[in-house]
Design a protein around this motif. Sequence first.
Motif, PDB file in Angstrom:
ATOM      1  N   LEU A   1      39.965  62.559  45.405  1.00 33.35           N
ATOM      2  CA  LEU A   1      40.309  61.488  44.474  1.00 33.35           C
ATOM      3  C   LEU A   1      39.627  61.695  43.121  1.00 33.35           C
ATOM      4  N   SER A   2      40.333  61.309  42.062  1.00 34.58           N
ATOM      5  CA  SER A   2      39.739  61.357  40.724  1.00 34.58           C
ATOM      6  C   SER A   2      38.862  60.121  40.521  1.00 34.58           C
ATOM      7  N   VAL A   3      38.106  60.147  39.442  1.00 37.58           N
ATOM      8  CA  VAL A   3      37.253  58.998  39.109  1.00 37.58           C
ATOM      9  C   VAL A   3      38.125  57.768  38.877  1.00 37.58           C
ATOM     10  N   ASP A   4      39.266  57.939  38.207  1.00 38.65           N
ATOM     11  CA  ASP A   4      40.166  56.808  37.954  1.00 38.65           C
ATOM     12  C   ASP A   4      40.725  56.243  39.259  1.00 38.65           C
ATOM     13  N   GLU A   5      41.061  57.118  40.198  1.00 34.78           N
ATOM     14  CA  GLU A   5      41.572  56.656  41.489  1.00 34.78           C
ATOM     15  C   GLU A   5      40.492  55.910  42.268  1.00 34.78           C
ATOM     16  N   ILE A   6      39.281  56.409  42.215  1.00 32.35           N
ATOM     17  CA  ILE A   6      38.169  55.722  42.890  1.00 32.35           C
ATOM     18  C   ILE A   6      37.928  54.363  42.247  1.00 32.35           C
ATOM     19  N   THR A   7      37.974  54.301  40.925  1.00 35.57           N
ATOM     20  CA  THR A   7      37.789  53.026  40.218  1.00 35.57           C
ATOM     21  C   THR A   7      38.881  52.034  40.608  1.00 35.57           C
ATOM     22  N   ALA A   8      40.111  52.503  40.710  1.00 35.42           N
ATOM     23  CA  ALA A   8      41.221  51.631  41.111  1.00 35.42           C
ATOM     24  C   ALA A   8      41.009  51.107  42.530  1.00 35.42           C
ATOM     25  N   ARG A   9      40.556  51.960  43.422  1.00 35.08           N
ATOM     26  CA  ARG A   9      40.325  51.525  44.804  1.00 35.08           C
ATOM     27  C   ARG A   9      39.172  50.537  44.889  1.00 35.08           C
ATOM     28  N   ILE A  10      38.149  50.741  44.092  1.00 33.89           N
ATOM     29  CA  ILE A  10      37.042  49.779  44.058  1.00 33.89           C
ATOM     30  C   ILE A  10      37.569  48.414  43.636  1.00 33.89           C
ATOM     31  N   GLY A  11      38.434  48.383  42.630  1.00 32.20           N
ATOM     32  CA  GLY A  11      39.039  47.123  42.186  1.00 32.20           C
ATOM     33  C   GLY A  11      39.839  46.465  43.294  1.00 32.20           C
ATOM     34  N   LEU A  12      40.634  47.251  44.012  1.00 30.45           N
ATOM     35  CA  LEU A  12      41.413  46.710  45.128  1.00 30.45           C
ATOM     36  C   LEU A  12      40.505  46.136  46.204  1.00 30.45           C
ATOM     37  N   LEU A  13      39.447  46.853  46.519  1.00 33.48           N
ATOM     38  CA  LEU A  13      38.527  46.382  47.559  1.00 33.48           C
ATOM     39  C   LEU A  13      37.786  45.132  47.117  1.00 33.48           C
ATOM     40  N   GLN A  14      37.425  45.049  45.840  1.00 33.71           N
ATOM     41  CA  GLN A  14      36.758  43.838  45.345  1.00 33.71           C
ATOM     42  C   GLN A  14      37.687  42.632  45.415  1.00 33.71           C
ATOM     43  N   GLU A  15      38.963  42.827  45.085  1.00 34.11           N
ATOM     44  CA  GLU A  15      39.942  41.738  45.210  1.00 34.11           C
ATOM     45  C   GLU A  15      40.088  41.313  46.666  1.00 34.11           C
ATOM     46  N   GLU A  16      40.100  42.267  47.570  1.00 29.32           N
ATOM     47  CA  GLU A  16      40.227  41.952  49.002  1.00 29.32           C
ATOM     48  C   GLU A  16      38.998  41.192  49.497  1.00 29.32           C
TER      49      GLU A  16
END
Length: 63
Positions: A24-39
């Motif tokens: 995963l790229s840094v941007d993809e990891i950042t996006a997943r962190i956002g998704l997990l925080q919303e969850e």
Amino acid sequence: MAVFDDDRPKKKIAHEIGQDLSLLSVDEITARIGLLQEEIKRLETDKTQKHAKRAAADQFFKR
């Protein structure tokens, strides 16, 4: 009529716990962190609501 890939619904980004992150790229990891925080927020909200309902039921039935 031909079906084009652009016409298909986009699959949401999903994260699987323990998934290999090396590809995963840094941007993809950042996006997943956002998704997990919303969850996490969604889960905490539901937990709070259920706790309040349980407390109201306990009070009603004098547990």
